[in-house]
Design an enzyme around this catalytic site. Structure first.
Site, PDB file in Angstrom:
ATOM      1  N   ASP A  81      40.237 -55.823  -6.255  1.00 27.20           N
ATOM      2  CA  ASP A  81      41.662 -54.636  -5.165  1.00 27.20           C
ATOM      3  C   ASP A  81      41.200 -53.648  -4.033  1.00 27.20           C
ATOM      4  O   ASP A  81      40.386 -53.151  -4.452  1.00 27.20           O
ATOM      5  CB  ASP A  81      42.315 -53.710  -6.326  1.00 27.20           C
ATOM      6  CG  ASP A  81      43.704 -53.180  -6.027  1.00 27.20           C
ATOM      7  OD1 ASP A  81      44.096 -54.072  -4.946  1.00 27.20           O
ATOM      8  OD2 ASP A  81      44.109 -52.420  -6.151  1.00 27.20           O
ATOM      9  N   HIS A  82      41.655 -54.004  -2.835  1.00 29.02           N
ATOM     10  CA  HIS A  82      41.261 -52.937  -2.435  1.00 29.02           C
ATOM     11  C   HIS A  82      39.359 -53.571  -1.678  1.00 29.02           C
ATOM     12  O   HIS A  82      39.394 -52.103  -1.331  1.00 29.02           O
ATOM     13  CB  HIS A  82      41.567 -51.992  -2.087  1.00 29.02           C
ATOM     14  CG  HIS A  82      43.362 -52.186  -1.914  1.00 29.02           C
ATOM     15  ND1 HIS A  82      44.233 -52.212  -0.845  1.00 29.02           N
ATOM     16  CD2 HIS A  82      44.314 -51.356  -2.880  1.00 29.02           C
ATOM     17  CE1 HIS A  82      45.356 -52.697  -0.978  1.00 29.02           C
ATOM     18  NE2 HIS A  82      45.460 -51.526  -2.549  1.00 29.02           N
ATOM     19  N   LYS A 183      56.443 -42.639  -2.636  1.00 31.68           N
ATOM     20  CA  LYS A 183      57.069 -43.597  -2.173  1.00 31.68           C
ATOM     21  C   LYS A 183      57.948 -42.703  -1.579  1.00 31.68           C
ATOM     22  O   LYS A 183      58.460 -43.862  -0.063  1.00 31.68           O
ATOM     23  CB  LYS A 183      56.853 -44.487  -3.090  1.00 31.68           C
ATOM     24  CG  LYS A 183      55.808 -44.832  -4.256  1.00 31.68           C
ATOM     25  CD  LYS A 183      55.829 -46.004  -4.607  1.00 31.68           C
ATOM     26  CE  LYS A 183      55.391 -46.806  -5.882  1.00 31.68           C
ATOM     27  NZ  LYS A 183      53.412 -46.469  -5.709  1.00 31.68           N
ATOM     28  N   ARG A 259      48.989 -44.592 -15.036  1.00 33.08           N
ATOM     29  CA  ARG A 259      48.982 -43.449 -15.140  1.00 33.08           C
ATOM     30  C   ARG A 259      49.227 -42.756 -15.595  1.00 33.08           C
ATOM     31  O   ARG A 259      49.157 -41.260 -16.257  1.00 33.08           O
ATOM     32  CB  ARG A 259      47.762 -43.268 -13.403  1.00 33.08           C
ATOM     33  CG  ARG A 259      47.053 -43.896 -13.244  1.00 33.08           C
ATOM     34  CD  ARG A 259      46.705 -43.531 -11.227  1.00 33.08           C
ATOM     35  NE  ARG A 259      45.915 -44.608 -11.034  1.00 33.08           N
ATOM     36  CZ  ARG A 259      44.634 -44.117 -10.212  1.00 33.08           C
ATOM     37  NH1 ARG A 259      44.787 -42.639  -9.311  1.00 33.08           N
ATOM     38  NH2 ARG A 259      43.714 -45.443  -9.631  1.00 33.08           N
TER      39      ARG A 259
HETATM   40  P1  13P Z   1      50.792 -48.000  -7.261  1.00 32.19           P
HETATM   41  O1  13P Z   1      50.597 -46.554  -6.446  1.00 32.19           O
HETATM   42  O2  13P Z   1      52.726 -48.260  -6.593  1.00 32.19           O
HETATM   43  O3  13P Z   1      50.844 -48.212  -8.640  1.00 32.19           O
HETATM   44  O4  13P Z   1      50.183 -49.702  -6.042  1.00 32.19           O
HETATM   45  C1  13P Z   1      49.908 -49.758  -6.983  1.00 32.19           C
HETATM   46  C2  13P Z   1      48.346 -50.640  -5.691  1.00 32.19           C
HETATM   47  O5  13P Z   1      49.298 -51.323  -4.880  1.00 32.19           O
HETATM   48  C3  13P Z   1      47.194 -51.584  -5.783  1.00 32.19           C
HETATM   49  O6  13P Z   1      46.309 -52.086  -5.210  1.00 32.19           O
HETATM   50  O1  G3H Z   2      45.663 -49.028  -4.941  1.00 34.97           O
HETATM   51  C1  G3H Z   2      44.889 -48.183  -4.879  1.00 34.97           C
HETATM   52  C2  G3H Z   2      44.845 -48.633  -7.027  1.00 34.97           C
HETATM   53  O2  G3H Z   2      46.227 -48.072  -7.329  1.00 34.97           O
HETATM   54  C3  G3H Z   2      43.761 -48.171  -6.980  1.00 34.97           C
HETATM   55  O3  G3H Z   2      43.323 -47.031  -7.273  1.00 34.97           O
HETATM   56  O4  G3H Z   2      41.262 -46.613  -5.565  1.00 34.97           O
HETATM   57  O5  G3H Z   2      42.034 -44.899  -7.367  1.00 34.97           O
HETATM   58  O6  G3H Z   2      41.298 -46.474  -8.344  1.00 34.97           O
HETATM   59  P1  G3H Z   2      42.171 -45.811  -7.069  1.00 34.97           P
HETATM   60 ZN    ZN Z   3      47.299 -51.748  -2.961  1.00 37.34          ZN
END
Ligand code: 13P
Ligand code: G3H
Ligand code: ZN
Length: 318
Positions: A81-82, A183, A259
């Site tokens: 992710d990211h 949000k 969370r």
């Molecule tokens: P939320 O913070 O809305 O749960 O989004 C999570 C997310 O986009 C992880 O990439």
């Molecule tokens: O988009 C981000 C996700 O909620 C992950 O969060 O980078 O704190 O693990 P984190």
């Molecule tokens: Zn995200």
């Protein structure tokens, strides 16, 4: 069974969306697998850079490999992710991830394309698929004008060019959501018009919605009642997920809501059991509550009950 997100998207496109859930630890992993099997849903496990370094990247990998053995019926993708470019290469080289996200959305259009293209070439040569992002997620302050707010959203025409030039397999779009528990300051609204326009420019192409937690008010109230201080937390209306799915969203990212479940369970548990100093009793409550939460989300997403259909489609494609 670990599969690519591409295979899951093929089965889901235009019908339902797959839940992409971030995890960091053992209790989340157990709840995640149980919840998805309880609701018979395919799913995506998301691992962020922060999750990889929380303990050690190999720890999460080991956990998930073990979960695959403990829950052999599960069908899921393992997704970074990211990721930045370096982390994408590291995840690809690990041989564990079936999908990575390169997030170069902070770069200008051409640089975003160039960075994404490099990751795509590296990933595709190794059988791994790539999610990219175009547009800026982030809360819109009250004082920001409509045109300023719109400028942050994904531009549908640019989205088409971006996908053609970068070769990415799915695209995260900015349609008004943001990460975290706060949000919207006003009404909760997804820009389904932007989504519809993007789908027209990219028919059949899988779109991704980040920042999709719903921040249930009941959850926030329980947290606050048990000593928390989360004023004004607000999220995405989960009844919008199916509408978004019809408009090409195949992956919905949810982290914050999980969370909140963790926070509520632990705050309530220790308030009700001030004498306790054992981590397992609240951990057990959490795993059950997290599983329940996942199953409920999958109902909203429409992925609940799709597991056997996906299994059949995968077998036929082999
Ligand atoms: P939320 O913070 O809305 O749960 O989004 C999570 C997310 O986009 C992880 O990439
Ligand atoms: O988009 C981000 C996700 O909620 C992950 O969060 O980078 O704190 O693990 P984190
Ligand atoms: Zn995200």
């Amino acid at each position: 069974m670990i599969v690519t997100t591409k295979k899951l998207f093929k089965a889901a496109y235009g019908k339902y969306a797959i839940g992409a859930y971030n995890i960091n630890n053992l209790e989340q992993a157990m709840g995640l697998f149980r919840g998805n099997l309880d609701s018979q849903a395919p799913f995506i496990i998301q691992i962020s850079k922060g999750a990889r370094s929380y303990t050690h990247k190999k720890m999460l990998e080991g956990l998930i490999r073990s979960a695959e053995e403990v829950f052999p019926e599960a069908i899921f993708a393992v997704h970074l992710d990211h990721g930045d470019e370096k982390t994408c290469y590291d995840a690809i080289d690990s041989g564990f991830y079936s999908s990575v996200m390169i997030d170069a959305s902070h770069e200008d259009f051409d640089h975003n394309i160039a960075t994404t293209r490099r990751v795509v070439d590296y990933a595709h040569a190794r059988g791994i698929v790539v999610e990219a992002e175009l547009g800026q997620l982030g809360g819109v302050e009250e004082h920001v004008s409509v045109s300023e707010a719109d400028a942050k959203l994904t531009n549908p025409e640019q989205a088409r060019e971006f996908v053609q030039r970068s070769g990415c397999d799915s695209l995260a779009v900015a349609i008004g959501t943001s990460h975290g528990a706060y949000k919207f300051s006003g009404t909760q609204a997804l820009r389904l018009d932007v989504l519809a326009e993007t789908q027209k420019k990219l028919p059949g192409f899988p779109l991704v919605m980040h920042g999709s937690s719903s921040v249930p008010q009941e959850e926030v109230e329980r947290i606050n009642k048990a000593g928390g201080a989360m004023k004004g937390a607000k999220g995405v209306d989960a009844t919008q997920f199916k509408k978004a799915a019809l408009l090409g969203v195949t992956k919905v990212n949810i982290d914050t809501d999980g969370r909140l479940v963790w926070t509520r369970v632990h705050r309530e548990y220790f308030l009700e059991h001030p004498e306790n100093f054992d981590l397992r009793p609240p951990g057990l409550v959490f795993m059950g509550e997290y599983a329940k939460f996942i199953a409920e989300k999958n109902d909203f997403l429409g992925s609940a009950g799709q597991l056997e259909v996906v299994r059949k489609a995968l077998a036929e494609a082999d």
